[in-house]
Motif scaffolding. Structure first.
Motif, PDB file in Angstrom:
ATOM      1  N   LYS A 436       3.861  11.986   8.380  1.00  0.00           N
ATOM      2  CA  LYS A 436       3.351  12.060   9.934  1.00  0.00           C
ATOM      3  C   LYS A 436       1.871  12.522  10.422  1.00  0.00           C
ATOM      4  O   LYS A 436       1.396  11.838  11.364  1.00  0.00           O
ATOM      5  CB  LYS A 436       4.333  12.997  10.511  1.00  0.00           C
ATOM      6  N   ALA A 437       1.771  13.569   9.630  1.00  0.00           N
ATOM      7  CA  ALA A 437       0.153  14.173  10.129  1.00  0.00           C
ATOM      8  C   ALA A 437      -0.970  13.220   9.692  1.00  0.00           C
ATOM      9  O   ALA A 437      -2.145  13.017  10.264  1.00  0.00           O
ATOM     10  CB  ALA A 437       0.439  15.397   8.827  1.00  0.00           C
ATOM     11  N   VAL A 438      -1.042  12.292   8.419  1.00  0.00           N
ATOM     12  CA  VAL A 438      -1.217  11.445   7.850  1.00  0.00           C
ATOM     13  C   VAL A 438      -1.653  10.495   8.620  1.00  0.00           C
ATOM     14  O   VAL A 438      -3.061   9.977   9.380  1.00  0.00           O
ATOM     15  CB  VAL A 438      -1.133  11.399   6.843  1.00  0.00           C
ATOM     16  N   ARG A 439      -0.897   9.767   9.192  1.00  0.00           N
ATOM     17  CA  ARG A 439      -0.376   8.412  10.081  1.00  0.00           C
ATOM     18  C   ARG A 439      -1.578   9.153  11.460  1.00  0.00           C
ATOM     19  O   ARG A 439      -1.851   7.908  11.718  1.00  0.00           O
ATOM     20  CB  ARG A 439       1.019   8.013  10.355  1.00  0.00           C
ATOM     21  N   GLN A 440      -1.028  10.061  12.149  1.00  0.00           N
ATOM     22  CA  GLN A 440      -2.194  10.644  13.280  1.00  0.00           C
ATOM     23  C   GLN A 440      -3.446  10.946  13.225  1.00  0.00           C
ATOM     24  O   GLN A 440      -4.191  10.425  13.856  1.00  0.00           O
ATOM     25  CB  GLN A 440      -1.200  11.721  13.489  1.00  0.00           C
ATOM     26  N   ALA A 441      -3.863  10.835  11.897  1.00  0.00           N
ATOM     27  CA  ALA A 441      -5.131  11.481  11.552  1.00  0.00           C
ATOM     28  C   ALA A 441      -5.788  10.142  11.345  1.00  0.00           C
ATOM     29  O   ALA A 441      -7.386   9.759  11.787  1.00  0.00           O
ATOM     30  CB  ALA A 441      -5.517  11.986  10.148  1.00  0.00           C
ATOM     31  N   VAL A 442      -4.882   8.830  11.250  1.00  0.00           N
ATOM     32  CA  VAL A 442      -5.332   7.546  11.181  1.00  0.00           C
ATOM     33  C   VAL A 442      -5.818   7.055  12.540  1.00  0.00           C
ATOM     34  O   VAL A 442      -6.510   6.620  12.871  1.00  0.00           O
ATOM     35  CB  VAL A 442      -4.807   6.622  10.283  1.00  0.00           C
ATOM     36  N   VAL A 443      -4.604   7.286  14.019  1.00  0.00           N
ATOM     37  CA  VAL A 443      -4.724   7.394  14.713  1.00  0.00           C
ATOM     38  C   VAL A 443      -5.941   7.977  15.892  1.00  0.00           C
ATOM     39  O   VAL A 443      -6.607   7.197  16.384  1.00  0.00           O
ATOM     40  CB  VAL A 443      -3.628   7.611  15.561  1.00  0.00           C
ATOM     41  N   ASP A 444      -6.341   8.892  15.239  1.00  0.00           N
ATOM     42  CA  ASP A 444      -7.192   9.809  15.096  1.00  0.00           C
ATOM     43  C   ASP A 444      -8.550   9.622  15.154  1.00  0.00           C
ATOM     44  O   ASP A 444      -9.280  10.055  15.348  1.00  0.00           O
ATOM     45  CB  ASP A 444      -7.224  11.113  15.314  1.00  0.00           C
ATOM     46  N   GLY A 445      -8.869   8.720  14.452  1.00  0.00           N
ATOM     47  CA  GLY A 445     -10.124   7.930  13.546  1.00  0.00           C
ATOM     48  C   GLY A 445     -10.711   8.790  12.506  1.00  0.00           C
ATOM     49  O   GLY A 445     -11.960   7.979  11.795  1.00  0.00           O
ATOM     50  N   ILE A 446      -9.919   9.448  12.145  1.00  0.00           N
ATOM     51  CA  ILE A 446     -10.311  10.865  11.057  1.00  0.00           C
ATOM     52  C   ILE A 446     -10.409   9.754   9.993  1.00  0.00           C
ATOM     53  O   ILE A 446     -11.140  10.210   9.430  1.00  0.00           O
ATOM     54  CB  ILE A 446      -9.998  11.812  10.538  1.00  0.00           C
ATOM     55  N   LEU A 447      -8.908   8.739   9.277  1.00  0.00           N
ATOM     56  CA  LEU A 447      -8.909   8.461   8.208  1.00  0.00           C
ATOM     57  C   LEU A 447      -8.944   7.225   8.413  1.00  0.00           C
ATOM     58  O   LEU A 447      -9.080   6.662  10.208  1.00  0.00           O
ATOM     59  CB  LEU A 447      -7.395   8.872   7.554  1.00  0.00           C
TER      60      LEU A 447
END
Length: 613
Positions: A436-447
């Protein structure tokens, strides 16, 4: 008078054997509270089972009425109607159409064990239908996970009219859109977490999609492929496809694949999964499958395979092809019918696995040093994020798992490429949702991209984003990690002495197996046993011997403990009386069975007499 279990108050079990802090810092808990103990007693009385086995069953929340089915899980009772899975009927009919028409089918699998076994099971079935399917397993380094547009175009150019993805495809929006554009029908059979957007395909069979009510989200992909083929068999039966010349294939004869993929993918051994693995292990013990027999031979597995053998001996060898060799070697082995060729492929996988271990150990040492420097003397930090140029992308998941085990917190290991792009894997601890944290990091443009499960995730990011990713994880997961690590507990199923540790006891407890994720192996405690021998052996292991007060001796092993808290505690307490916690394992050598204790933890006894609970 004895109160019924439902009338007993809920209370936190006392520290087992009084161990509130072991020599590795753990609190030992009795796995059974008052209600659980009452249930264990009821199981013993109704089903005439040994007390310790009843405690193990009660500790896994087995209802009194469900004990017979738990001890003998059957696929017949646990197999659901496949059509309860969303879009399963569409998928079964499309695959049946391909069989009837003699179409060219392409199978696109993942490069791990679950993907290899899924692809092999599906290909075996299609071959039984007189089809000659194309099989594509992507190269981990050059193609990455899941379908890619270039590979889809190649398969279309070879004449494929139906593309079936196994253990991947749920998030592959663009590549599968390209497949449709090129005129292919697409069926996705996958179990990974589902994002907000679904690919436009003929059928997306995934029990983890929001509109699926089947309750089969715990299945590994290979288990889901089996359920799909049950549906396909039924559809073709209704159409009169099966004849004396082309009899219906016996899916249960391929449970070797299902057991291996399920255990290697750490799917929870509950419900249907447990039955599939239990019966699959029986099939593997027959040694009637060429590929699996060759794999067991190179792994030097002479005795009957157990669930842990699949996860630690056989699975890594299949995985080695996808990590540092040819990605399709595992599938080729599982489909090979020639004994000599199977032996050759298995030997190559064994060689690659040895090479993988060397690469992994070098990266692990470097990552551990970086983690220690990051955490500092005060051991601060919720998540470990390590990264380096020169690491092989095929071993970063294994390195992350080692870091997670050593430091008891979520950990990432990221391989940095010369172009400044990093690809890595993360592993989590219970109670912390990494996916869940990783998918949100994609949405936030970090990943750049990322996804996974609660316990494991994969990421791709730019090197300059590393610090931001670390900070994001600390902020996002810090509270959950602190809560999860607040109490470091070891749950114990019962206490025994060295004299009672026999092959018969091991066989009794094995009735509650197979053990693994979701069905933890029994943990037994030896109260006040003297450590009379401790010496290093193999790859950082300790060989041990413990003696009870009546002079009986039991052998033990503490795997990968040298240099760790457990290993240090054992070395420092040679000759001392210790409470010992561990799990039983049976060593079979030259036809003789020997039981030993796989040591998990040790503690100093109180000054007073130890009580066996």
């Amino acid at each position: 008078m004895t109160l019924p279990a439902t009338a007993l108050p809920i209370e936190q079990p006392a520290a087992f054997l009084g161990v509130s802090q072991s020599l590795t810092g753990k609190l030992w808990r009795d796995r059974l509270d008052a209600r659980g103990a009452a249930r264990a007693l009821a199981i013993t009385q109704r089903h005439q089972l040994p007390e310790l086995l009843a405690r193990v069953l009660a500790g896994r929340d087995v209802d009194i009425d469900a004990v017979p089915d738990f001890l003998d899980p059957t696929i017949r009772k646990l197999m659901p109607d496949p059509f309860t899975v969303t879009q399963m009927e569409i998928a079964a009919k499309r695959i049946a159409d391909a069989a009837q028409r003699g179409e060219k089918v392409a199978i696109f699998g993942d490069y791990d064990v679950d993907g290899a076994t899924s692809a092999a099971l599906l290909a075996w079935h299609l071959r039984h239908c007189s089809l000659d399917p194309l099989i594509h397993i992507p190269d981990r380094l050059f193609e990455g996970y899941g379908p890619n547009t270039e590979a889809v175009r190649v398969l279309a150019a070879k004449g494929a009219t139906l593309l079936i993805t196994v253990d991947c495809g749920t998030t592959s929006i663009e590549p599968l859109a390209e497949a449709t554009k090129l005129g292919m029908s697409v069926v996705v059979i996958d179990h990974h977490q589902v994002g907000t957007e679904l690919p436009e395909v003929d059928a997306l069979v995934n029990p983890n999609r929001a509109d699926d009510l089947s309750g089969l989200g715990h299945l590994a992909a290979v288990g889901l492929v089996l359920v799909t083929l049950v549906a396909v068999n039924r559809e073709l039966r209704n159409r009169g496809f099966w004849t004396a010349e082309m009899p219906e294939p016996d899916l249960l004869s391929m449970l070797h694949h299902v057991a291996l993929g399920t255990v290697a993918d750490v799917a929870p051994l509950i419900g249907l999964n447990r039955a599939l693995v239990a019966k699959g292990l029986i099939a593997m013990r027959r040694r009637d499958h060429v590929g699996h027999t060759a794999l067991m031979d190179v792994a030097r597995l002479n005795g009957p395979p157990e669930a842990w053998h699949l996860g630690f001996l056989l699975g890594p060898r299949i995985n080695a092809g996808g990590r540092i060799g040819r990605a399709d070697l595992g599938v080729r082995l599982l489909l090979e019918g020639d004994v000599s060729e199977a032996a050759r492929i298995a030997a190559e996988l064994d060689r690659l696995n040895s090479e993988r271990r060397v690469i992994e150990q070098a990266a692990e040492a470097q990552a551990e040093a970086e983690a220690l420097a990051s955490l500092g003397l005060e051991d601060k930090g919720a998540v470990i994020v390590t990264a380096s140029e020169g690491w092989h992308p095929g071993v970063v998941g294994l390195v992350a798992a080692r870091l997670k085990e050593k430091f008891s917190r979520p950990a990432f290991a990221i391989a940095l490429e010369p172009g400044g792009i990093g690809t890595g894997s993360g592993r989590s601890i219970a109670g912390v949702d990494l996916g869940k944290a990783v998918r949100q990091a994609v949405v936030d443009g970090i990943l750049i991209k990322g996804g996974g499960h609660a316990m494991a995730a994969g990421v791709t990011l730019r090197k300059e984003k590393l610090a931001e990713f670390r900070a994001y994880l600390e902020n996002t997961l810090g509270h959950d990690v602190r809560q999860a690590r607040h109490v470091n507990e070891l749950f114990v199923d019962g206490a025994v002495t060295a004299r009672s540790i026999t092959p018969e006891l091991a066989r009794t407890l094995d009735r509650a197996g197979p053990f693994g994720s979701g069905n933890p192996e029994p943990v037994l405690a030896l109260p006040s046993h003297q450590l009379i021998y401790a010496d290093e052996v193999g790859q950082a292991h300790l060989r041990l011997r413990f003696k009870s007060g009546d002079g009986a001796i039991v052998n033990g092993m503490a795997f990968r403990s040298v240099g760790q808290k457990l290993g240090n505690a054992l070395k420092q307490n040679r000759g001392q009386q210790l409470h010992v916690a561990g799990a039983l394992s049976v060593d079979r050598y030259q036809g003789v069975e020997r039981v030993q204790l796989r040591v998990l933890d040790v503690a100093l006894p109180d000054q007073g007499p130890a009580l066996i609970r």
